[in-house]
Design an enzyme around this catalytic site. Sequence first.
Site, PDB file in Angstrom:
ATOM      1  N   GLY A   7     -12.816  -0.591  -6.758  1.00  0.00           N
ATOM      2  CA  GLY A   7     -12.660   0.502  -7.705  1.00  0.00           C
ATOM      3  C   GLY A   7     -13.820   1.470  -7.746  1.00  0.00           C
ATOM      4  N   ARG A   8     -15.044   0.961  -7.794  1.00  0.00           N
ATOM      5  CA  ARG A   8     -16.208   1.835  -7.925  1.00  0.00           C
ATOM      6  C   ARG A   8     -16.512   2.586  -6.639  1.00  0.00           C
ATOM      7  NH1 ARG A   8     -17.117  -3.466  -7.909  1.00  0.00           N
ATOM      8  NH2 ARG A   8     -18.657  -4.438  -6.536  1.00  0.00           N
ATOM      9  N   GLU A  66      -5.628  -2.608 -20.012  1.00  0.00           N
ATOM     10  CA  GLU A  66      -5.923  -1.375 -20.741  1.00  0.00           C
ATOM     11  C   GLU A  66      -5.078  -0.217 -20.220  1.00  0.00           C
ATOM     12  OE1 GLU A  66     -10.032  -3.468 -20.288  1.00  0.00           O
ATOM     13  OE2 GLU A  66      -8.138  -3.316 -19.173  1.00  0.00           O
ATOM     14  N   HIS A 118     -35.519  16.337 -23.968  1.00  0.00           N
ATOM     15  CA  HIS A 118     -35.606  16.332 -25.428  1.00  0.00           C
ATOM     16  C   HIS A 118     -35.032  15.042 -25.993  1.00  0.00           C
ATOM     17  CE1 HIS A 118     -36.752  20.617 -25.535  1.00  0.00           C
ATOM     18  NE2 HIS A 118     -36.006  20.689 -24.447  1.00  0.00           N
ATOM     19  N   LYS A 120     -12.276 -10.927 -19.709  1.00  0.00           N
ATOM     20  CA  LYS A 120     -10.838 -10.684 -19.633  1.00  0.00           C
ATOM     21  C   LYS A 120     -10.051 -11.945 -19.985  1.00  0.00           C
ATOM     22  CE  LYS A 120     -10.841  -7.108 -16.026  1.00  0.00           C
ATOM     23  NZ  LYS A 120     -10.324  -6.768 -14.697  1.00  0.00           N
ATOM     24  N   GLU A 138     -22.568  -2.935 -11.208  1.00  0.00           N
ATOM     25  CA  GLU A 138     -21.459  -3.832 -10.922  1.00  0.00           C
ATOM     26  C   GLU A 138     -21.558  -4.385  -9.507  1.00  0.00           C
ATOM     27  OE1 GLU A 138     -17.336  -3.431 -12.796  1.00  0.00           O
ATOM     28  OE2 GLU A 138     -16.981  -2.696 -10.761  1.00  0.00           O
ATOM     29  N   LYS A 161      -4.659  -0.784  -9.185  1.00  0.00           N
ATOM     30  CA  LYS A 161      -4.416  -1.409  -7.884  1.00  0.00           C
ATOM     31  C   LYS A 161      -3.441  -2.569  -8.004  1.00  0.00           C
ATOM     32  CE  LYS A 161      -8.060  -2.227  -5.401  1.00  0.00           C
ATOM     33  NZ  LYS A 161      -9.272  -2.890  -4.890  1.00  0.00           N
TER      34      LYS A 161
END
Length: 543
Positions: free
Chosen positions: A265-266, A214, A383, A498, A352, A208
């Site tokens: 973002g999420r 990253e 399991h 950050k 978040e 954005k």
Amino acid sequence: MVTYKNLDRCSSFDSLKKIQAIKLSEKLSAQRIASFWIRHAAAMSYCYAFAPVDDQIIEKLQALTDEQELVEKYRLLVEGEIMNTGEKRMVLHHMARGRLGKTVRWEGQDMEAFYSQEKQRFYEFARKVRDGSIRSSVGTPFAQVVQIGIGGSDLGPRAACIALSRWAVSHKRARLAPWFISNVDPDDADSVLSHIDLSESLFVLVSKSGTTQETLANETLVRERLRASGLNPDLHMVAVTSKTSPLAGNPHYLDSFYIDDFIGGRYSTSSAVGGVIISLAYGPETFEEFLQGAHEADKLAFEPSLRHNPVLMDAMIGVYERNVLGWPCTAILPYAEPLSRFPAHLQQLDMESNGKSVSRTGEPLSYSTGPVVFGEPGTNGQHSFYQLLHQGTDIVPLQFIGFLQNQISPDMHSEGSTSRQKLLANLVAQMLAFAIGKSDSDPNKMFPGNRPSTLIIGDELGPRQLGALFSHFENKVMFQGFAWNVNSFDQEGVQLGKVLAKKALGAISKGESTFDARLDALISAALHTSLKAQMQPDTAGKE
């Protein structure tokens, strides 16, 4: 005018806490199991018969819903009220899949029109890529699409692409194979790039701000690999970004598709963040059906009655489990392998959003907020961590998801039943086992029971159902955030790391650190800066 107040200042919450908790194993009956259902979007259903509630508790939860004006706050959100109080922004991810109220404008722009125009632009681009009109730098049709992003630019779209991959094959819509690069660890990018033919690969860079560390590092790695293969990177890459970012209108991309600061973002899978790669991989019509399923679920969320609103019931049961019964975790258990990465998406979405300890106005809270979220598809989880869920010292509420049909291929018969029948039998058995438990003279074989769960079930997992699932959990988080009076739409908790990472990188670039001697005493405690000192705001932007 709605009122924003903390949960512990609600008279209905005080009343709720005075009601004795039920013993689930004693409440279960055929009548309860048959009647505790709510119709959901996309022909799905929500079952709360195995939740730790009865009529009296539901009545008090309804009173709390009304006192906190949850539905009215939802209405204000979709109509452009400033709900992200930390960043003073509107919250408009719902509008990316269809308007739910009055027109919302920002600086003269009709926001519904903006999202629709961008959608049509990337639909047209996807059609041209899929029909071969747009080709790679060496003239070959694109066969792979790789999204480069992190956080919400990766988790939701990745979960959605995995969920629809086999469905798209069975409906003859699969055209470009989707891949994802997210981790700044170069082994992530190298693993993806070693499995694809770069000459027929299209990359979608998602940031954005256009400054996500990253993501830009991975873009550089990809561009170098493309050049080393004799390819022009500019003809293999598009950007999804904001109009104010350095990526906007940049000639080094085939095209740029736009999002804005009003979709976090999420919450962004319904926007170009998820729409570009889904449209390229499986066709614009598939993404459109995803949006339709989400929009249908969004409309259902306006229903004021808990007993007719599946997401509101789910949200308030979660508040009761967290704040009255004191259970700190919840497990997402999809009995559907296509949803293998859906729990990871919900982990970010929930933790978040509601992992906050202050109110919307910055007041410290005296009660618990968001739960720890984890999960794994069934039957694999049985399991693995189900041991703790069944016999551990902590009770973990469970959210099951299941479907009656396969996405593709004939079912396999063995030992008198099909694989799908075995899967669903396990789902039903686990819900019953968790609730009822088992007595045994051997304490090691005793199951305490009274472990609650809910269920969302549908006929088949397709794009409409997937869109409805995304909407369900987004709106659940929203409603719970309103109940707890927190801001569910910022994420300041990810910023401090950050800032310190930039300082550590600065030390490396100046030769002040070798990044060994066991990380140079953690870069000399972030370059001699007191760990208690107030950090400056992060100006690098958020993904």
